[in-house]
Design an enzyme around this catalytic site. Structure first.
Site, PDB file in Angstrom:
ATOM      1  N   CYS A   1       0.810  -1.223   0.000  1.00 19.84           N
ATOM      2  CA  CYS A   1       0.000   0.000   0.000  1.00 19.84           C
ATOM      3  C   CYS A   1       0.842   1.271   0.000  1.00 19.84           C
ATOM      4  O   CYS A   1       0.302   2.371  -0.108  1.00 19.84           O
ATOM      5  CB  CYS A   1      -0.956  -0.020   1.186  1.00 19.84           C
ATOM      6  SG  CYS A   1      -2.348  -1.155   0.941  1.00 19.84           S
TER       7      CYS A   1
ATOM      8  N   SER B   1     -17.860   9.106  -0.640  1.00 20.80           N
ATOM      9  CA  SER B   1     -17.796   9.045   0.822  1.00 20.80           C
ATOM     10  C   SER B   1     -16.417   8.645   1.334  1.00 20.80           C
ATOM     11  O   SER B   1     -16.196   8.566   2.539  1.00 20.80           O
ATOM     12  CB  SER B   1     -18.827   8.041   1.356  1.00 20.80           C
ATOM     13  OG  SER B   1     -18.444   6.715   1.028  1.00 20.80           O
TER      14      SER B   1
ATOM     15  N   LYS C   1       0.302   3.297  -3.258  1.00 21.34           N
ATOM     16  CA  LYS C   1      -0.932   4.026  -3.544  1.00 21.34           C
ATOM     17  C   LYS C   1      -0.654   5.493  -3.842  1.00 21.34           C
ATOM     18  O   LYS C   1       0.305   6.077  -3.327  1.00 21.34           O
ATOM     19  CB  LYS C   1      -1.883   3.946  -2.337  1.00 21.34           C
ATOM     20  CG  LYS C   1      -2.430   2.562  -2.061  1.00 21.34           C
ATOM     21  CD  LYS C   1      -3.292   2.526  -0.812  1.00 21.34           C
ATOM     22  CE  LYS C   1      -4.615   3.223  -1.000  1.00 21.34           C
ATOM     23  NZ  LYS C   1      -5.536   2.979   0.131  1.00 21.34           N
TER      24      LYS C   1
END
Length: 344
Positions: A15, A46, A18
């Site tokens: 990650c 959201s 990202k």
């Protein structure tokens, strides 16, 4: 696999690869919204963990996708971690995993046994989650990337949104932090083997048990802690309408992670997290190494739950009895000028 293949295989992924939260927000804000569908209960607007679409009054689909480059040398372990990370978004929504599709980018000149091991690791995690691996898609690429598109089911009346916490809720974290720091240290040969083993154990652990236990309690909101860090995902949970207080001493941390921060072995993604979320945070007496842990991008991190205060201790105890390093780390309060206050 030769030594050279290992160097090419693990170039710093998970990650940490990202896009930064700030860049991503600017891109998403410009996308056309289209006509609002009342059955789309959760969409990208959201900043939640997955999309949720209502099919009937009591049934909704949970859809998510996640893939990234390797952060460990072993392709089988990488497959497990990437799959566990992708599956986690369904658990963060309160859902159950049903099907998964492989997403593969792989160099044509690399040993196909490496790809076989990645897929074997991923398939085992999908099976452990109770899901069915139903197919996938692959393309030739200059580097290795792997992940899953996952579909789950959830009762829309018991959906975990990430920003539905209430003042007074206790914040409970189910996994220890620090995997980004430890993977960085490992790449340069500075992580103790036992510390890296603990990080791998954490990353390959599904959030299934934590999610199943949590459903027996009053959980108002949930998210999983991944690339945007503990503080970044906590900022999303506050939703611009709540604040919180965090006790940094209560936060579970993997052994060796704070030392890696003290040795300046942190990631560019961690600094992007600090730049984006830092303005919403006030630290009171928190050591710099612990600040870095709280901004550290996590791969296959734990669930962060906003729990009714009357039930939080019982949930913490049950999670710990199941072998998870879960801890109550803070509480939500009515909105104040400082969104996140971290004490030590």
């Amino acid at each position: 696999m030769s030594k050279d293949e290992k160097i090419v295989f693990c170039t710093g992924g998970g990650c940490t690869a990202k896009l930064g939260a700030g860049v991503l927000s600017r891109i998403l804000e410009k996308l056309p919204r289209g006509e609002k569908d009342p059955n789309l209960l959760v969409g990208y607007d959201s900043r939640d963990d997955a999309a949720v679409y209502r099919v009937t009054e009591d049934l909704a689909l949970v859809q998510t996708v996640d893939f990234f480059p390797p952060m460990v040398d072993d392709p089988y372990i990488f497959g497990q971690i990437a799959a566990a990370n992708a599956l986690s978004d369904v658990y963060a929504m309160g859902g159950e995993v049903k099907t998964a599709l492989n997403l593969v980018c792989f160099p044509e000149n690399m040993d196909l046994n490496v790809l076989g091991e990645i897929l074997r690791g991923g398939a085992e995690k999908v099976a452990e989650a109770g899901g069915i691996l139903a197919g996938g898609h692959s393309i030739a690429d200059t580097g290795v990337k792997y992940g899953l598109s996952v579909t789950g089911l959830v009762d829309p009346h018991h959906l975990y949104a990430n920003d539905a916490g209430q003042p007074g809720d206790k914040l409970l974290l189910t996994k220890a932090l620090g995997v980004g720091l430890l993977c960085t240290a490992n790449r340069v040969g500075e992580a103790a083997p036992e510390h890296m083993a603990a990080a791998i154990s954490s990353m390959t652990t599904l959030n299934k048990t934590a999610a199943e236990i949590s459903r027996r309690y009053t959980v108002h909101a949930a998210t999983d802690v991944t690339g945007f860090s503990f503080l970044g995902h906590l900022h999303e949970m506050m939703g611009g309408k709540l604040s919180c207080k965090i006790n940094a001493r209560a936060v579970p941390v993997l052994p060796g992670a704070e030392k890696a921060a003290d040795d300046f072995l942190y990631t560019a993604a961690g600094q992007r997290n600090r730049n984006h979320t830092g303005p919403f945070v006030r630290f009171e007496g928190v050591p710099f190494a612990m600040e870095e842990v709280l901004f550290d991008p996590q791969t296959s991190g734990g669930l962060l739950l906003a729990v009714d205060p009357a039930e939080a201790s019982a949930l913490e105890k049950e999670l710990q009895s199941a072998g998870l390093p879960a801890k109550i780390v803070g509480e939500i309060v009515p909105r104040t000028e400082t969104e996140i206050t971290v004490t030590y």
